[in-house]
Design a protein around this motif. Structure first.
Motif, PDB file in Angstrom:
ATOM      1  N   ARG A 173     -20.742  47.620 -61.340  1.00 45.83           N
ATOM      2  CA  ARG A 173     -20.943  47.158 -60.173  1.00 45.83           C
ATOM      3  C   ARG A 173     -21.157  48.028 -59.008  1.00 45.83           C
ATOM      4  O   ARG A 173     -21.921  47.916 -58.066  1.00 45.83           O
ATOM      5  CB  ARG A 173     -19.851  46.262 -59.728  1.00 45.83           C
ATOM      6  CG  ARG A 173     -19.810  45.019 -60.620  1.00 45.83           C
ATOM      7  CD  ARG A 173     -18.388  44.198 -60.185  1.00 45.83           C
ATOM      8  NE  ARG A 173     -18.062  42.786 -61.129  1.00 45.83           N
ATOM      9  CZ  ARG A 173     -18.669  41.884 -60.894  1.00 45.83           C
ATOM     10  NH1 ARG A 173     -19.363  41.800 -59.697  1.00 45.83           N
ATOM     11  NH2 ARG A 173     -18.596  40.882 -61.405  1.00 45.83           N
TER      12      ARG A 173
ATOM     13  N   ILE B  99     -24.686  41.804 -56.473  1.00 46.15           N
ATOM     14  CA  ILE B  99     -23.959  42.002 -57.873  1.00 46.15           C
ATOM     15  C   ILE B  99     -23.302  40.923 -58.428  1.00 46.15           C
ATOM     16  O   ILE B  99     -23.301  40.450 -59.494  1.00 46.15           O
ATOM     17  CB  ILE B  99     -23.743  43.260 -58.038  1.00 46.15           C
ATOM     18  CG1 ILE B  99     -23.222  43.813 -59.500  1.00 46.15           C
ATOM     19  CG2 ILE B  99     -22.072  43.647 -56.942  1.00 46.15           C
ATOM     20  CD1 ILE B  99     -24.614  43.617 -60.402  1.00 46.15           C
ATOM     21  N   ASP B 100     -22.575  40.029 -57.287  1.00 44.94           N
ATOM     22  CA  ASP B 100     -21.594  39.046 -57.847  1.00 44.94           C
ATOM     23  C   ASP B 100     -22.515  38.053 -58.105  1.00 44.94           C
ATOM     24  O   ASP B 100     -22.321  37.448 -59.285  1.00 44.94           O
ATOM     25  CB  ASP B 100     -21.025  39.000 -56.508  1.00 44.94           C
ATOM     26  CG  ASP B 100     -19.690  39.910 -56.563  1.00 44.94           C
ATOM     27  OD1 ASP B 100     -19.495  40.602 -57.223  1.00 44.94           O
ATOM     28  OD2 ASP B 100     -19.199  39.791 -55.256  1.00 44.94           O
TER      29      ASP B 100
END
Length: 113
Positions: free
Chosen positions: A31, A56-57
């Motif tokens: 991440r 990225i989530d």
């Protein structure tokens, strides 16, 4: 004895039990690497931290980590000149993994930027 935390997701009206590890299967280092690269491309500001973290989530919520690693490997190896790089540029499996990542990133772009 410790039990894993279980979350219940509702997908299409069907409840599915999911372990906490499966919800967040991307390591922190992966991440962080994504966020750093994203910030290099989008400016190194507080706003870009928020947007890249969101990105990225979203990607992690769409594709599993092993598929993400495959796509990242394809991106890296496709830059290699010659026969070896050509195998990564022309493989159907590699193209599918890359397309999955690009779709996830497009969704992240819509949601986060």
């Amino acid at each position: 004895m410790l039990r894993p935390i279980v979350a219940v997701l509702v997908l299409g009206g069907t409840a599915v039990g999911v372990r906490a590890q499966e919800i967040n299967d991307y390591p922190t280092s992966a991440r962080a690497e994504y966020v750093f690269g994203c910030m290099k491309s989008n400016g190194e500001s507080r706003q870009s931290i928020e947007q890249c973290s969101c990105s990225i989530d979203v990607v992690a919520s769409i594709i599993p980590y092993d598929r993400y690693v495959t796509a990242e490997t394809v991106l890296s190896m496709a830059q290699v000149r010659g026969n070896l790089g050509g195998q990564f540029r022309s493989s159907e499996q590699a193209a599918n993994a890359l397309n999955d990542l690009r779709r996830a990133q497009a969704e992240a772009e819509v949601r986060c930027f």
